[in-house]
Write a protein that holds these residues in place. Structure first.
Motif, mmCIF file in Angstrom:
data_model
loop_
_atom_site.group_PDB
_atom_site.id
_atom_site.type_symbol
_atom_site.label_atom_id
_atom_site.label_comp_id
_atom_site.label_asym_id
_atom_site.label_seq_id
_atom_site.Cartn_x
_atom_site.Cartn_y
_atom_site.Cartn_z
ATOM 1 N N GLN A 162 44.298 38.334 3.975
ATOM 2 C CA GLN A 162 43.114 37.625 4.441
ATOM 3 C C GLN A 162 41.919 38.559 4.525
ATOM 4 N N ASN B 71 38.347 38.008 2.562
ATOM 5 C CA ASN B 71 37.071 37.967 3.277
ATOM 6 C C ASN B 71 36.113 39.032 2.763
ATOM 7 N N PHE C 47 29.915 34.549 7.549
ATOM 8 C CA PHE C 47 29.717 35.464 6.432
ATOM 9 C C PHE C 47 28.244 35.571 6.048
ATOM 10 N N LYS D 29 38.141 36.031 10.113
ATOM 11 C CA LYS D 29 36.982 36.403 9.306
ATOM 12 C C LYS D 29 36.778 37.910 9.233
ATOM 13 N N THR E 123 36.817 41.731 8.157
ATOM 14 C CA THR E 123 36.849 42.442 6.883
ATOM 15 C C THR E 123 37.891 43.553 6.945
#
Length: 300
Positions: free
Chosen positions: A94, A98, A164, A246, A248
């Motif tokens: 994930q 992202n 984002f 979300k 990074t």
């Protein structure tokens, strides 16, 4: 002896066609000048490459060998346990998705904005454009930490917090990208632009069909740099995101670090995993970063 038997002098072209031997001193002098420069480059390469090599090889060491004395460069018992533990302890799939979304969109927007801005600053003579360029360069003189608070307030008031878009939009316009394109377009001869205008081409057509193809080497160079900047960005995503889904890659690596102790084997494995996409992108696109023939299409 007749006139046909008389030897004729060589013309100028024939004289120029006769190969000339290069003096031995010139070859030896060039070799002597190249040896110190090559030696210096090898020394710098070793100085920069040795820490990176140590870092990568340490990721294959078990935790018990990382701080053993004497220190060793090559692991005695190489293992992949650190990589497996890092992949299992964090949702790297994930995190990669992202980060890839953020990097790709930001890079595309950065290339478009920087290319347009650099072309306008290089090919249009206007005092306001020059003042605008000075303002862009002035942003490089301020530490990034100084602008974090104002940027955070603006993004939050726009309703982009924990999204984002809040990470992407502030990073689109970069002074480095504008400066790179401006300096490149300054080297493009004005005769090429004037010839296109005489042929009836409009400004947008000149930019899209002539300037953009010429700037491909700069685009690829900036694309690699922009992707690297966004992939390694840590402070801004840490301020903007609070949803673990979300996060990074860099925030995900930081989440592996415990509050009381640090599992260095897992941390090194996660760091090496995060480097793989950057290495692959550089190896794929580095051959495209070459000089452009900006004089193509011009006659002497």
């Amino acid at each position: 002896m007749t006139t046909t038997d008389m030897p004729r002098p060589l013309d100028a072209d024939a004289k120029q066609a006769v190969p000339r031997k290069r003096p031995r001193n010139a070859v030896g002098g060039g070799l002597r000048r190249a040896v110190p420069a090559t030696t210096l480059l090898w020394i710098l390469a070793c100085l920069y490459g040795l820490p990176v090599l140590w870092f990568i090889l340490s990721a294959f060491k078990p935790s018990s060998d990382l701080f053993s004395y004497p220190l060793t460069l090559v692991p005695h018992n190489p293992t992949l346990s650190g990589f497996r533990a890092a992949w299992d302890s964090a949702n790297f799939s994930q995190y990669f998705i992202n980060t890839a979304i953020v990097c790709v969109i930001t890079t595309i927007l950065t290339l478009g904005v920087s290319c347009c801005t650099g072309y306008a600053l290089a090919k249009y003579d206007n005092i306001w454009l020059k003042a605008f360029f000075l303002c862009i360069l002035a942003t490089t003189m301020l530490p990034g930490e100084v602008m974090l608070a104002p940027e955070f307030l603006v993004v939050r008031n726009l309703g982009l917090y924990n999204s984002f878009a809040g990470i992407i939009l502030p990073a689109v316009l970069t002074a480095t990208g504008c400066f790179m394109f401006r300096q490149f377009f300054l080297t493009v001869p004005d005769e090429l632009v004037e010839a296109a205008r005489i042929d009836g081409a409009r400004e947008l057509s000149i930019f899209v069909r002539i300037m953009v193809p010429l700037s491909r080497p700069i685009m690829l160079t900036l694309a690699i740099l922009s992707f690297q900047w966004r992939w390694n960005d840590y402070i801004w995503p840490l301020l903007m995101l609070n949803d673990p889904n979300k996060f990074t890659v860099q925030i995900g690596i930081q989440s592996i670090v415990g509050a009381q102790n640090v599992n260095w084997s897992v941390l090194l494995g996660a760091s090496v995993i995060s480097m793989i996409p950057l290495i692959v992108i550089f190896l794929v696109f580095q051959r495209y970063v070459m000089g452009a023939d900006i004089n193509a299409g011009l006659k002497d």
